[in-house]
Scaffold this motif. Structure first.
Motif, PDB file in Angstrom:
ATOM      1  N   ALA A  10      24.019 -32.955 -68.113  1.00 39.71           N
ATOM      2  CA  ALA A  10      23.206 -31.683 -68.451  1.00 39.71           C
ATOM      3  C   ALA A  10      23.553 -30.850 -69.085  1.00 39.71           C
ATOM      4  CB  ALA A  10      21.794 -32.058 -68.599  1.00 39.71           C
ATOM      5  N   ILE A  11      24.862 -30.049 -69.789  1.00 39.20           N
ATOM      6  CA  ILE A  11      24.752 -28.792 -69.528  1.00 39.20           C
ATOM      7  C   ILE A  11      23.964 -27.924 -69.355  1.00 39.20           C
ATOM      8  CG2 ILE A  11      26.691 -26.986 -71.272  1.00 39.20           C
ATOM      9  CD1 ILE A  11      27.480 -29.617 -72.782  1.00 39.20           C
ATOM     10  N   ARG A  12      24.313 -26.600 -68.386  1.00 39.98           N
ATOM     11  CA  ARG A  12      23.010 -25.750 -68.243  1.00 39.98           C
ATOM     12  C   ARG A  12      23.486 -24.731 -68.763  1.00 39.98           C
ATOM     13  NH1 ARG A  12      25.855 -28.165 -63.584  1.00 39.98           N
ATOM     14  NH2 ARG A  12      26.952 -26.264 -62.976  1.00 39.98           N
ATOM     15  N   VAL A  13      22.571 -23.931 -69.582  1.00 41.00           N
ATOM     16  CA  VAL A  13      23.028 -22.987 -70.558  1.00 41.00           C
ATOM     17  C   VAL A  13      22.176 -21.898 -70.022  1.00 41.00           C
ATOM     18  CG1 VAL A  13      23.090 -22.589 -72.353  1.00 41.00           C
ATOM     19  CG2 VAL A  13      23.504 -24.830 -72.217  1.00 41.00           C
ATOM     20  N   LEU A  14      22.745 -20.528 -69.210  1.00 41.53           N
ATOM     21  CA  LEU A  14      22.493 -19.547 -69.359  1.00 41.53           C
ATOM     22  C   LEU A  14      21.833 -17.957 -70.342  1.00 41.53           C
ATOM     23  CD1 LEU A  14      22.091 -17.812 -66.112  1.00 41.53           C
ATOM     24  CD2 LEU A  14      22.457 -16.267 -68.564  1.00 41.53           C
ATOM     25  N   ALA A  39      18.997 -23.480 -68.277  1.00 44.37           N
ATOM     26  CA  ALA A  39      19.155 -22.559 -66.580  1.00 44.37           C
ATOM     27  C   ALA A  39      18.133 -21.660 -66.660  1.00 44.37           C
ATOM     28  CB  ALA A  39      20.607 -22.867 -65.982  1.00 44.37           C
ATOM     29  N   ALA A  40      18.509 -20.657 -67.367  1.00 46.01           N
ATOM     30  CA  ALA A  40      17.524 -20.051 -67.647  1.00 46.01           C
ATOM     31  C   ALA A  40      17.478 -19.077 -68.665  1.00 46.01           C
ATOM     32  CB  ALA A  40      18.336 -18.519 -66.403  1.00 46.01           C
ATOM     33  N   ALA A  41      16.387 -18.292 -69.154  1.00 53.35           N
ATOM     34  CA  ALA A  41      16.659 -17.376 -69.917  1.00 53.35           C
ATOM     35  C   ALA A  41      15.671 -16.001 -70.410  1.00 53.35           C
ATOM     36  CB  ALA A  41      15.681 -18.190 -72.140  1.00 53.35           C
ATOM     37  N   VAL A  42      17.110 -14.505 -69.712  1.00 57.10           N
ATOM     38  CA  VAL A  42      16.647 -14.110 -69.931  1.00 57.10           C
ATOM     39  C   VAL A  42      16.961 -12.873 -70.957  1.00 57.10           C
ATOM     40  CG1 VAL A  42      17.185 -14.810 -67.242  1.00 57.10           C
ATOM     41  CG2 VAL A  42      18.279 -13.127 -68.596  1.00 57.10           C
ATOM     42  N   SER A  43      16.175 -11.599 -70.842  1.00 57.22           N
ATOM     43  CA  SER A  43      16.630 -10.236 -72.153  1.00 57.22           C
ATOM     44  C   SER A  43      17.652  -9.516 -70.790  1.00 57.22           C
ATOM     45  CB  SER A  43      15.446  -9.712 -72.378  1.00 57.22           C
ATOM     46  OG  SER A  43      13.988  -9.757 -71.067  1.00 57.22           O
ATOM     47  N   ALA A  46      20.965  -7.371 -65.967  1.00 53.18           N
ATOM     48  CA  ALA A  46      21.042  -7.379 -65.005  1.00 53.18           C
ATOM     49  C   ALA A  46      20.842  -8.738 -64.600  1.00 53.18           C
ATOM     50  CB  ALA A  46      20.636  -6.102 -64.590  1.00 53.18           C
ATOM     51  N   ALA A  47      19.369  -9.107 -65.355  1.00 52.26           N
ATOM     52  CA  ALA A  47      18.676 -10.305 -64.793  1.00 52.26           C
ATOM     53  C   ALA A  47      19.771 -11.677 -64.969  1.00 52.26           C
ATOM     54  CB  ALA A  47      17.492 -11.541 -66.095  1.00 52.26           C
ATOM     55  N   ALA A  48      20.894 -11.413 -66.294  1.00 51.68           N
ATOM     56  CA  ALA A  48      21.771 -13.149 -66.015  1.00 51.68           C
ATOM     57  C   ALA A  48      22.878 -12.734 -65.010  1.00 51.68           C
ATOM     58  CB  ALA A  48      22.322 -12.135 -67.675  1.00 51.68           C
ATOM     59  N   ILE A  49      22.987 -11.641 -64.740  1.00 51.90           N
ATOM     60  CA  ILE A  49      23.909 -11.658 -63.731  1.00 51.90           C
ATOM     61  C   ILE A  49      23.015 -11.855 -62.513  1.00 51.90           C
ATOM     62  CG2 ILE A  49      25.460 -10.376 -61.982  1.00 51.90           C
ATOM     63  CD1 ILE A  49      25.591  -7.814 -64.291  1.00 51.90           C
ATOM     64  N   ALA A  50      21.946 -11.767 -62.078  1.00 53.82           N
ATOM     65  CA  ALA A  50      21.226 -12.763 -60.587  1.00 53.82           C
ATOM     66  C   ALA A  50      21.865 -13.786 -61.312  1.00 53.82           C
ATOM     67  CB  ALA A  50      20.333 -11.507 -60.914  1.00 53.82           C
ATOM     68  N   MET A  51      20.691 -14.639 -61.904  1.00 51.31           N
ATOM     69  CA  MET A  51      20.429 -15.089 -62.504  1.00 51.31           C
ATOM     70  C   MET A  51      21.672 -16.520 -62.248  1.00 51.31           C
ATOM     71  SD  MET A  51      17.604 -16.167 -62.360  1.00 51.31           S
ATOM     72  CE  MET A  51      17.152 -18.125 -62.662  1.00 51.31           C
ATOM     73  N   MET A  52      22.719 -15.546 -63.197  1.00 52.55           N
ATOM     74  CA  MET A  52      24.142 -16.850 -63.297  1.00 52.55           C
ATOM     75  C   MET A  52      25.202 -17.537 -61.906  1.00 52.55           C
ATOM     76  SD  MET A  52      27.139 -14.716 -64.521  1.00 52.55           S
ATOM     77  CE  MET A  52      26.136 -13.469 -66.083  1.00 52.55           C
ATOM     78  N   ASP A  58      27.700 -23.792 -67.158  1.00 51.97           N
ATOM     79  CA  ASP A  58      28.615 -24.356 -67.588  1.00 51.97           C
ATOM     80  C   ASP A  58      28.269 -23.279 -69.420  1.00 51.97           C
ATOM     81  OD1 ASP A  58      29.048 -26.985 -66.330  1.00 51.97           O
ATOM     82  OD2 ASP A  58      26.718 -27.553 -67.285  1.00 51.97           O
ATOM     83  N   VAL A  59      27.720 -22.666 -69.518  1.00 48.76           N
ATOM     84  CA  VAL A  59      27.411 -21.743 -70.490  1.00 48.76           C
ATOM     85  C   VAL A  59      26.361 -21.470 -70.724  1.00 48.76           C
ATOM     86  CG1 VAL A  59      27.265 -22.259 -73.374  1.00 48.76           C
ATOM     87  CG2 VAL A  59      27.811 -24.126 -71.971  1.00 48.76           C
ATOM     88  N   VAL A  60      27.646 -20.068 -70.817  1.00 55.46           N
ATOM     89  CA  VAL A  60      27.012 -18.645 -70.644  1.00 55.46           C
ATOM     90  C   VAL A  60      26.323 -17.447 -71.979  1.00 55.46           C
ATOM     91  CG1 VAL A  60      26.933 -15.943 -69.508  1.00 55.46           C
ATOM     92  CG2 VAL A  60      27.216 -18.073 -68.069  1.00 55.46           C
ATOM     93  N   VAL A  61      25.357 -17.218 -72.527  1.00 60.59           N
ATOM     94  CA  VAL A  61      25.332 -17.135 -74.167  1.00 60.59           C
ATOM     95  C   VAL A  61      25.122 -15.481 -73.782  1.00 60.59           C
ATOM     96  CG1 VAL A  61      24.136 -17.421 -76.087  1.00 60.59           C
ATOM     97  CG2 VAL A  61      24.096 -19.397 -74.694  1.00 60.59           C
TER      98      VAL A  61
END
Length: 247
Positions: A10-14, A39-43, A46-52, A58-61
């Motif tokens: 599966a393609i991992r999506v943040l 993989a993660a859904a953040v608002s 800072a949380a995006a950087i930490a979670m990735m 594989d995909v960062v939105v």
């Protein structure tokens, strides 16, 4: 039962989106597709950087309007640490200049927020196959950006001759940009290039990666992959570029 060698991963999506409703709808769209993994859904950025850094997506939105960290900083982090990932900008219509700046930072695609949830899953699969979106306005800006970086003019797409100063674009890539900038549809371009639409959009993604490398002042050798799978498109574009009508 499929053997491990044939099992599809599966393609991992943040997803990093500051608006809770959009975040929820995009997350639900990813979870509804069995070929995708949320993989993660953040608002926040800072949380995006930490979670990735933890989930290796594989995909960062990324929402263009993040409240705590500029979206471009999140994009730069993702592009630096996960160069093979697709980095997607969520934006509003009419933000071509900001979209272009994010592409220079490493974004490889964009989606408009008003249709993001409905299009996200399908678009992710297209991007994973090598495609990338582009509008006539953005195509003009990309051509102009390369021209300005070459120091050969004012940045006007119409002043960018196909047979002059196309480096680091190939003649085929410059031709595709010019056709898109003139408002031609993918169907029309595909017919001119004697290639299916995915081949045209694969060139767009290569152009985005070249622009990002060029903006960083890096060598373009690594991002300019051979056109082995789309040789017919390249040769056709070279032929058609010589007979294109003037804008």
């Amino acid at each position: 039962m499929l053997s491990p060698s044939f099992a599809r991963v599966a393609i991992r999506v943040l997803i990093a989106e500051s608006h809770s409703d959009t975040l929820l709808r995009c997350a639900e769209a990813v979870q509804a597709d069995v070929r995708l993994s949320l993989a993660a859904a953040v608002s926040t950025g800072a949380a995006a950087i930490a979670m990735m850094d933890e989930c290796v997506p594989d995909v960062v939105v990324v929402d263009l309007q993040l409240q705590d960290v500029p979206a471009i900083e999140v994009i730069r982090h993702a592009a630096w640490h996960f160069p093979q990932a697709d980095i997607v900008l969520l934006t509003q219509f009419g933000n071509d200049e900001q979209v272009l700046q994010c592409i220079e930072a490493g974004a490889t695609a964009y989606l408009f927020k008003d249709s993001a949830a409905e299009c996200l899953a399908e678009s992710i699969h297209l991007w994973s196959e090598g495609s990338a979106p582009i509008s006539p306005g953005l195509a003009r800006r990309v051509l102009g950006r390369f021209r300005l970086r070459l120091g050969t003019g004012t940045g006007s797409a119409w002043a960018f001759p196909l047979r002059e100063s196309t480096y680091p674009l190939t003649a085929c890539e410059a031709g595709i940009l010019r056709w898109i900038a003139r408002g031609m549809s993918l169907e029309q371009i595909s017919a001119l290039a004697s290639s299916p639409q995915p081949g045209v959009l694969a060139h767009v993604k290569k152009i985005y990666r070249k622009l990002a490398a060029y903006a960083r002042g890096e060598s373009l050798v690594d991002v300019s992959e051979p056109d082995i799978q789309i040789v017919a498109l390249g040769s056709a574009c070279d032929r058609q570029s010589l007979s294109m009508p003037s804008p």
